[in-house]
Design an enzyme around this catalytic site. Sequence first.
Site, mmCIF file in Angstrom:
data_model
loop_
_atom_site.group_PDB
_atom_site.id
_atom_site.type_symbol
_atom_site.label_atom_id
_atom_site.label_comp_id
_atom_site.label_asym_id
_atom_site.label_seq_id
_atom_site.Cartn_x
_atom_site.Cartn_y
_atom_site.Cartn_z
ATOM 1 N N GLY A 113 -0.124 10.773 -2.554
ATOM 2 C CA GLY A 113 -1.261 10.893 -3.471
ATOM 3 C C GLY A 113 -2.553 11.194 -2.740
ATOM 4 O O GLY A 113 -3.303 12.099 -3.118
ATOM 5 N N GLY B 266 3.155 8.783 -7.506
ATOM 6 C CA GLY B 266 4.016 8.692 -6.332
ATOM 7 C C GLY B 266 3.436 7.754 -5.295
ATOM 8 O O GLY B 266 2.745 6.791 -5.631
ATOM 9 N N SER B 267 3.703 8.053 -4.035
ATOM 10 C CA SER B 267 3.302 7.149 -2.954
ATOM 11 C C SER B 267 1.818 7.296 -2.637
ATOM 12 O O SER B 267 1.179 8.301 -2.967
ATOM 13 C CB SER B 267 4.101 7.460 -1.694
ATOM 14 O OG SER B 267 3.699 8.721 -1.178
ATOM 15 N N CYS C 227 6.626 1.427 -10.602
ATOM 16 C CA CYS C 227 5.222 1.182 -10.263
ATOM 17 C C CYS C 227 4.802 -0.190 -10.789
ATOM 18 O O CYS C 227 3.898 -0.813 -10.248
ATOM 19 C CB CYS C 227 4.296 2.219 -10.871
ATOM 20 S SG CYS C 227 5.084 3.609 -11.670
ATOM 21 N N LYS D 297 5.041 20.770 -10.656
ATOM 22 C CA LYS D 297 5.873 20.826 -9.460
ATOM 23 C C LYS D 297 6.962 19.772 -9.653
ATOM 24 O O LYS D 297 6.679 18.571 -9.735
ATOM 25 C CB LYS D 297 5.001 20.527 -8.240
ATOM 26 C CG LYS D 297 5.707 19.940 -7.028
ATOM 27 C CD LYS D 297 6.442 20.955 -6.189
ATOM 28 C CE LYS D 297 6.917 20.317 -4.884
ATOM 29 N NZ LYS D 297 7.800 19.135 -5.101
ATOM 30 N N GLU E 183 -1.710 8.188 -9.224
ATOM 31 C CA GLU E 183 -1.286 6.801 -9.447
ATOM 32 C C GLU E 183 -0.337 6.489 -8.310
ATOM 33 O O GLU E 183 0.651 7.189 -8.109
ATOM 34 C CB GLU E 183 -0.618 6.698 -10.819
ATOM 35 C CG GLU E 183 -0.302 5.277 -11.240
ATOM 36 C CD GLU E 183 1.146 4.899 -10.975
ATOM 37 O OE1 GLU E 183 1.423 4.332 -9.879
ATOM 38 O OE2 GLU E 183 1.974 5.162 -11.839
#
Lengths: 526, 526
Positions: free
Chosen positions: A246, A241-242, A302, A184, A265
């Site tokens: 997540g 991502g956030s 990150c 995606k 993550e």
Amino acid sequence: MKVTGEMPIGKATRFGAAGTVKAFDPRRGVEIEPPFGVATADDVDDACQLALRAFESYRETSPAERGAFLVRAADNLLALGDVLYERAASETGLTVERIKGETARTAAQLKLFADVVRHGRWRNATIDSGDPTREPLPKAELRMQKVPVGPVAVFGASNFPILYSVAGGDTASALAAGCPVVVKAHGSHPGTSELVGKAIQAAVAQSGLHEGVFSLLIGAGNAVGEALVDHPAIHAVGFTGSEAGGMALVRRGAARPVPIPVFAEMTSVNPNFVLPHALEVRAPEFASRFVERMTAGAGQMCLKPGMIVAIEGPGFGALRDALAHALRGVPAQTMLSPGIYENFRRETERSRHGQSSVSIAQGQAPEARFDGQSEIFEMDATELLAEPALAGEMFGPAAVLVRCRDTQQMLAVAAGLQGQLTVALHIDSGDIELARLLLPVVERKTNRILANKFSNMVEIGYATVHGGPFPATSDSRFTSVGATAIERFLRPVCYENLPAELLPPALRDDNPLSLWRVRDGELEQR
Amino acid sequence: MKVTGEMPIGKATRFGAAGTVKAFDPRRGVEIEPPFGVATADDVDDACQLALRAFESYRETSPAERGAFLVRAADNLLALGDVLYERAASETGLTVERIKGETARTAAQLKLFADVVRHGRWRNATIDSGDPTREPLPKAELRMQKVPVGPVAVFGASNFPILYSVAGGDTASALAAGCPVVVKAHGSHPGTSELVGKAIQAAVAQSGLHEGVFSLLIGAGNAVGEALVDHPAIHAVGFTGSEAGGMALVRRGAARPVPIPVFAEMTSVNPNFVLPHALEVRAPEFASRFVERMTAGAGQMCLKPGMIVAIEGPGFGALRDALAHALRGVPAQTMLSPGIYENFRRETERSRHGQSSVSIAQGQAPEARFDGQSEIFEMDATELLAEPALAGEMFGPAAVLVRCRDTQQMLAVAAGLQGQLTVALHIDSGDIELARLLLPVVERKTNRILANKFSNMVEIGYATVHGGPFPATSDSRFTSVGATAIERFLRPVCYENLPAELLPPALRDDNPLSLWRVRDGELEQR
């Protein structure tokens, strides 16, 4: 190659019929042509069904075939050249230089996985000899190897449009494991995603693989991602991502009729503990390097170092002053998207006006609409210990300096941390004893410990770990970057009493793949 | 040693104050003395807090220390002798012979894990050399090892009071990983649990370990188990039991503020595919062995062969007749508990009176209150394909014979299976081509494939896999039995630029543990 707004699904390209979206150039503040067609439910289903069909043959490909495919994908990615670099830079506000570096590292990671596949240690090939004479019962001969779990869904990240996106660690490790992948695309860089997706699609065709080995979906809102995670053909998910995004996927994967693992993550402040001797002898150098690393890529990493923990005493004032001095010279930088800019502005404003922290310096003022202004705050450790939520990530060029009373309080701050991707210790020769006390504490808080270095960037190899206890990731037992990321997408199968002609190559007596194998508990290669 | 109704918590024993429960002898149909005190919320908290404190030192124990502890636990278990065998037999209705065998295998598994710990391959020690001259950026040196996740909660199974209970694969692998363990005793064999728990408690003391390394809790209903899974000190859970019970814990673990992995081994029918040539030449022998294995231990095994899939044609009638003949001679056997007996009676009755299957034979009639009467049903594959739920597990001495029209339908049955712990293929030399078609299909349905053998029992070694796709387990990527069960309780940590004196032993340049390590992608032992 040029961006058309289409999705590579199997060997075809499709312009999705569920509406259109456009990318946004945060530096110029304008939308970018062309429009992208959004995937319909049928598109999602087609991509997943193709992946499931492809799995039948792809899981059986030889190490040489699979390795050659990964190398082709890497080469095709590199061959995109300026088209990719310029598109990615315009979709993210990141510099072309940064995008080039990311692309090179992404290609190198694909090639690393080609080596991993060919080496074959991931098979965990293991043979226990039988013993028909054992009493009271004969001992059975067992042979075990790992096999791929099935098609994998991958959600790219906004902040690394190449390295943690369409061809990043999740995709590379899943493909290496023998799992077809449906990606995606992240909504903020659809054109970059299309280009990279087509590069992988071409590698699939050049390698003579089933077309369903790779597909890419364009979404708008959550519908496409949700349909993807819900699809029965999907057996595992990789996400960067956030925490909110997540955890939504993790919970969705767990709530399916057949639950699947979702490796997410999510969030980390990557604390830097500056121990007393290091603080005393090199606060200014530390401060200048810290500011450089916390503001790189507008702090949107990150692995951005987002916290300093130090003890009041010799060097503390110098540290504060040097941080402020270094930060004041940092130009504001374009942030990835209006949404990320807005979040960052709100979070720094809250810290600035909160009771718990004071702003000790800001970077240069913004010049354009979505420029993020760097900022460092200071907070007493007592406040943080009373309210651990104050240690949450501020995504962007901001950090907090935590002031401890003494070493006991520094140890308490370490013990109170939530899970992190990284923790760094800054030490001098006189700090070894305190470091010995800190080390076992931080080893329970993070999967990556550095000394006298900053966490970004990560070296991608066999010993790489990019992961950590919750909420850094949803499962601390795995990494999403580096050779062992493949373990997320493998399961063991044991074979008992199979006729020799039915044994998989990894477990045949003649060891045709020349694998290292565990036989009766000992490694051997014969 | 004698059963007192107390729980070993740390170095103490406690009589829980939240009410009492008694064990039940299903053979005699009476409660057994003494009463057991049920754990209070404080008992749960104390056990978990002790485990968390113990983790600080236990995680740092040397391979020799941890190995010696596991060997002591095994020896203490064996030393229980008749007290254990008789208590376990009376609490379960299983024979003393069976309990003796289980105990020997449990002790052997503890000793296997002592070897695993000492060998150290579980550390996955990996070193990537640095290269300060690399362009454009120097290459960092990375060192990686695996470390224990933290205290683990274990839920024992009803059907293997020793091997899948207090000292079973979950406990042994967690202790081997360096994780303290808190066991929730299964309610149907509290006395057995107490005896085994005290044997481990004694081994903790004899080994000079922190008392919190092991505790045992007695529960009634779900309160103790829920409090255990919810406790912040608990970092992972191992469970063996029903799908309903397992999924309740999996969902509970996922819903915590800090989610934790729950490995649940739940349900399997362990299908046996009898291929046409094997069917033609040896249906009677197959039938007699099948009946023996499906009724062993009153069919109350996760690995009970519960389904036969065969094609109508030469040998099919002989198979049906031989199954019926063999089954009619099987005496009814005491089942584990009134609840399990009642479920079994209800499930076989439903099959007997359903539209989809017919009973082809029953074993001998029950003589006592909780005796289970064996039964085999026959069903057309068309019915099963239309309603896959018909292939659910009947826990007890029952099985179903699925009649296929042709090889295509047999392949369809294989493709329609839900996840299984095992699948067995029964083949003759003429069946190899069909087996080649079946093998990749069943390899996606189970983590253990046998040829010409039955699945119970499992050999416990390095290549053992006891696991499978959902709903066989909650995570097909792991096994709960055998050496690699340890992987469920480990996470990787990467160290970058640490001074030599701070490196963990597994990663020091002089390799003091003589580990096999991966250096720059290649295995070496130096």
